[in-house]
Design a protein around this motif. Sequence first.
Motif, PDB file in Angstrom:
ATOM      1  N   ARG A 221       0.863  -1.180   0.000  1.00 41.28           N
ATOM      2  CA  ARG A 221       0.000   0.000   0.000  1.00 41.28           C
ATOM      3  C   ARG A 221       0.895   1.223   0.000  1.00 41.28           C
ATOM      4  NH1 ARG A 221      -5.347  -1.225   1.420  1.00 41.28           N
ATOM      5  NH2 ARG A 221      -5.765  -3.165   0.308  1.00 41.28           N
ATOM      6  N   LEU A 242      -4.459   2.441   3.512  1.00 42.72           N
ATOM      7  CA  LEU A 242      -3.740   1.566   4.432  1.00 42.72           C
ATOM      8  C   LEU A 242      -4.236   0.127   4.305  1.00 42.72           C
ATOM      9  CD1 LEU A 242      -3.500   3.736   7.689  1.00 42.72           C
ATOM     10  CD2 LEU A 242      -2.096   3.810   5.604  1.00 42.72           C
ATOM     11  N   SER A 243      -3.452  -0.792   4.828  1.00 48.11           N
ATOM     12  CA  SER A 243      -3.721  -2.219   4.704  1.00 48.11           C
ATOM     13  C   SER A 243      -5.067  -2.609   5.305  1.00 48.11           C
ATOM     14  CB  SER A 243      -2.610  -3.013   5.399  1.00 48.11           C
ATOM     15  OG  SER A 243      -2.918  -4.394   5.413  1.00 48.11           O
ATOM     16  N   SER A 244      -5.723  -3.551   4.654  1.00 49.91           N
ATOM     17  CA  SER A 244      -6.955  -4.124   5.200  1.00 49.91           C
ATOM     18  C   SER A 244      -6.696  -5.441   5.917  1.00 49.91           C
ATOM     19  CB  SER A 244      -7.958  -4.355   4.067  1.00 49.91           C
ATOM     20  OG  SER A 244      -7.454  -5.319   3.162  1.00 49.91           O
ATOM     21  N   SER A 247      -3.973  -5.079  11.740  1.00 53.59           N
ATOM     22  CA  SER A 247      -3.924  -3.857  12.545  1.00 53.59           C
ATOM     23  C   SER A 247      -2.492  -3.388  12.738  1.00 53.59           C
ATOM     24  CB  SER A 247      -4.578  -4.100  13.906  1.00 53.59           C
ATOM     25  OG  SER A 247      -4.516  -2.957  14.712  1.00 53.59           O
ATOM     26  N   ARG A 250      -1.262  -1.747   9.553  1.00 53.25           N
ATOM     27  CA  ARG A 250      -1.851  -0.417   9.422  1.00 53.25           C
ATOM     28  C   ARG A 250      -1.155   0.585  10.330  1.00 53.25           C
ATOM     29  NH1 ARG A 250      -6.566  -3.432   8.877  1.00 53.25           N
ATOM     30  NH2 ARG A 250      -7.059  -3.343  11.099  1.00 53.25           N
ATOM     31  N   GLN A 253       2.190   1.463   8.835  1.00 54.40           N
ATOM     32  CA  GLN A 253       2.000   2.308   7.658  1.00 54.40           C
ATOM     33  C   GLN A 253       1.587   3.718   8.059  1.00 54.40           C
ATOM     34  OE1 GLN A 253      -0.822  -0.008   5.445  1.00 54.40           O
ATOM     35  NE2 GLN A 253       0.725  -1.441   4.679  1.00 54.40           N
ATOM     36  N   PHE A 273      -8.473   4.500   5.398  1.00 53.40           N
ATOM     37  CA  PHE A 273      -7.510   4.114   6.426  1.00 53.40           C
ATOM     38  C   PHE A 273      -7.759   2.699   6.951  1.00 53.40           C
ATOM     39  CE2 PHE A 273      -8.223   8.765   6.735  1.00 53.40           C
ATOM     40  CZ  PHE A 273      -6.997   9.176   6.261  1.00 53.40           C
ATOM     41  N   ASN A 274      -8.884   2.091   6.541  1.00 49.44           N
ATOM     42  CA  ASN A 274      -9.248   0.765   7.051  1.00 49.44           C
ATOM     43  C   ASN A 274      -9.200   0.716   8.572  1.00 49.44           C
ATOM     44  OD1 ASN A 274     -10.041  -1.122   4.929  1.00 49.44           O
ATOM     45  ND2 ASN A 274      -8.011  -0.726   4.076  1.00 49.44           N
ATOM     46  N   SER A 275      -9.434   1.848   9.180  1.00 50.48           N
ATOM     47  CA  SER A 275      -9.391   1.974  10.636  1.00 50.48           C
ATOM     48  C   SER A 275     -10.218   3.185  11.021  1.00 50.48           C
ATOM     49  CB  SER A 275      -7.941   2.147  11.108  1.00 50.48           C
ATOM     50  OG  SER A 275      -7.870   2.367  12.503  1.00 50.48           O
ATOM     51  N   ALA A 283      -4.798   2.288  14.018  1.00 45.98           N
ATOM     52  CA  ALA A 283      -4.129   3.177  13.059  1.00 45.98           C
ATOM     53  C   ALA A 283      -4.773   4.563  13.077  1.00 45.98           C
ATOM     54  CB  ALA A 283      -4.178   2.580  11.658  1.00 45.98           C
TER      55      ALA A 283
END
Length: 432
Positions: A221, A242-244, A247, A250, A253, A273-275, A283
């Motif tokens: 990412r 960000l990564s899925s 945690s 993320r 990152q 942000f997947n968060s 994240a």
Amino acid sequence: MEPPADDRSVGRRAVLAGIAGLSAGAAATTGASAASGLTTTQSTPELTVLTRNVYLGVDLFRLFDARSLDDVRRIAGELLDEVDPGLVRARADAIAAEIEAAGADAVALQEAATLRVQRPSDFGTDSSEPAETVVVDLLAAVQSALSERGLAYEVAASTVTTDVELPADTDDGTADVRLTDRDAVLVRSDLDATATASGTFEAAFSVPALIPGLGGLAVRRGFCAADVTVAGETVTVVSTHLSSVSSSLRGQQAAELLAQLPTDRPVIVGGDFNSGPGSDTAAYERLTAELTDAYAARHPDRDGFTCCQAAGLRNAESRLDSRIDGLLVRGDVSATAASRVGHRASDRIAYRAEGETIRVWPSDHAGVVGTFALAASASVGTATATETARRAGTTARNGSAPDATAGTGPGLGVLAALAGVAGGIAGRLWRA
């Protein structure tokens, strides 16, 4: 039911801007003038930014079912067959309509993917030629839709993150299917914009080689950034995804992203942000320790969920139940407005497919739009990540431990799954 006031702000802002254009003496108090970058009632320059995960539109989770190379070929062929370029163009036009209605000066795009094909497949041969025939290009589709509306936006910055190729069996024979993930920043062509940074994060999901003698694979990412100047004020606009998968990834990152952001000028980060509230928050908390969440600051008591609709986008009732997309800011910049786009049932578009009219969402995510005064002339408040998460709920939807698969959506967030399947079956699946 009438939507909350904050979610009407984009349309209201567009109407007021139109009134202001018709009557020089009219007051428009809700946003920036698209022509000048200035509010109509004061001299403080403003910038309107929209962030959008645009989504390819197919359910890559089905690759989890693959148990062999034959399974990969079959499923990849089915997924390729389900990609309707006409529908992608229609969805891109809906997103262009959002950009137009918002009067966005800059647009942060995630999952602005390109899907390519090569026929016949050369998978498993000595050939190193990647698939090059474009089936759909989401970034180009959005730009084209904007142009058709008489709007000129340029790609001020972009970055390729993951680029993966799979063999497929189709009704027309064998093929190689190549999926390229990109982040991008679009800026109105009449504004001064310069690319300043782009790249991928060191923290990446690595798939080890499961067959002796074959290399592993990294699913990356990244981010891209452009300096945008409005009325003599310069702000860095960033797009990131960000990564899925994890945690901890993320979080790493997020730390890498923060280290890349300039400290000598204002920054606006648009991203998936997947968060965030309704999902894993680690994240998000790391980012909002240094950046202000514009939506939370403007609407601290609202959920503002942005993820995720059904993979096929045909669900009639919204399934949004977490807020993982947003605009985060730092420096001499304050949010004067923030709202969502593409989240109402009325935002769905009608499309004629296979002899019937269907209604689909523009994307599996909602977008977020904000207008920012480029001077610290007003306080936007401080809604901390902890407070926001407490209001909206912090438990991940799958109830998993922090490092378990987040499962935040069916789009390119599951490229890791795709790569994991591919990496366990054959080695020539990675195109840098």
